[in-house]
Design an enzyme around this catalytic site. Structure first.
Site, PDB file in Angstrom:
ATOM      1  N   CYS A 113       1.113  -1.356   0.061  1.00 30.74           N
ATOM      2  CA  CYS A 113       0.111   0.100  -0.060  1.00 30.74           C
ATOM      3  C   CYS A 113       0.855   1.457  -0.001  1.00 30.74           C
ATOM      4  O   CYS A 113       1.604   1.520   0.979  1.00 30.74           O
ATOM      5  CB  CYS A 113      -1.084   0.035   1.080  1.00 30.74           C
ATOM      6  SG  CYS A 113      -1.799   1.415   1.583  1.00 30.74           S
TER       7      CYS A 113
ATOM      8  N   CYS B 294       0.437   3.934   2.721  1.00 29.83           N
ATOM      9  CA  CYS B 294       0.497   3.285   4.044  1.00 29.83           C
ATOM     10  C   CYS B 294       2.113   3.670   4.118  1.00 29.83           C
ATOM     11  O   CYS B 294       2.408   4.112   5.358  1.00 29.83           O
ATOM     12  CB  CYS B 294       0.157   1.902   4.043  1.00 29.83           C
ATOM     13  SG  CYS B 294      -1.403   1.088   3.947  1.00 29.83           S
TER      14      CYS B 294
END
Length: 141
Positions: free
Chosen positions: A66, A69
């Site tokens: 991600c 993230c």
């Protein structure tokens, strides 16, 4: 392409770097110091570390694939260092610990949750500025 590589690694000429196109200039060297201040939890340790904590806990639900993230990870580490004795910061990889993620209905990552006295108090979804995370955490200190 070889000509470009020679230009970048060649000794500096009388011409200034400002006259070269941006793609031909060598990037400045920077040393990066990474401190992982936030702890890590998984399905087995979540209850003892987060739910049974005597101080508020910020939990970052993330995954290695991600992009957002990875953007927010150093922010969580900074917050962990700044609020060391007031808030516990931990990260949980949703790929490796799917049970906790599904128990709390994690559908999007990054998701940050704040727990206090074993109960979920607040949720932030997405990559948000550090100030937003700090404001949310400070409500529960």
């Amino acid at each position: 392409m070889a000509l470009l590589a020679r230009r970048v690694t060649a000794a500096p000429s009388a011409r200034s770097n400002t006259t070269r196109p941006a793609f031909a200039r060598a990037a400045p060297r920077r040393s990066v110091v990474v401190r992982a201040e936030a702890g890590s939890v998984n399905d087995d340790t979540f209850k003892s570390v987060v739910l049974e904590s005597s101080i508020p806990v910020l939990v970052d639900f993330w995954a290695p694939w991600c992009g957002p993230c990875r953007i927010i990870a150093p922010i969580v580490d900074e917050i962990a260092g700044e609020f060391k004795d007031k808030v516990k910061c931990v990260k949980i990889n949703t790929d490796e610990s799917p049970n906790v993620a599904s128990e709390y209905g994690i559908r999007s990552i990054p998701t940050i949750m704040v727990f206090k006295n074993g109960k979920k108090c607040d949720t932030i979804i997405g990559a948000v500025p550090k100030s937003t995370i700090i404001q949310t955490v400070e409500k529960y200190m």
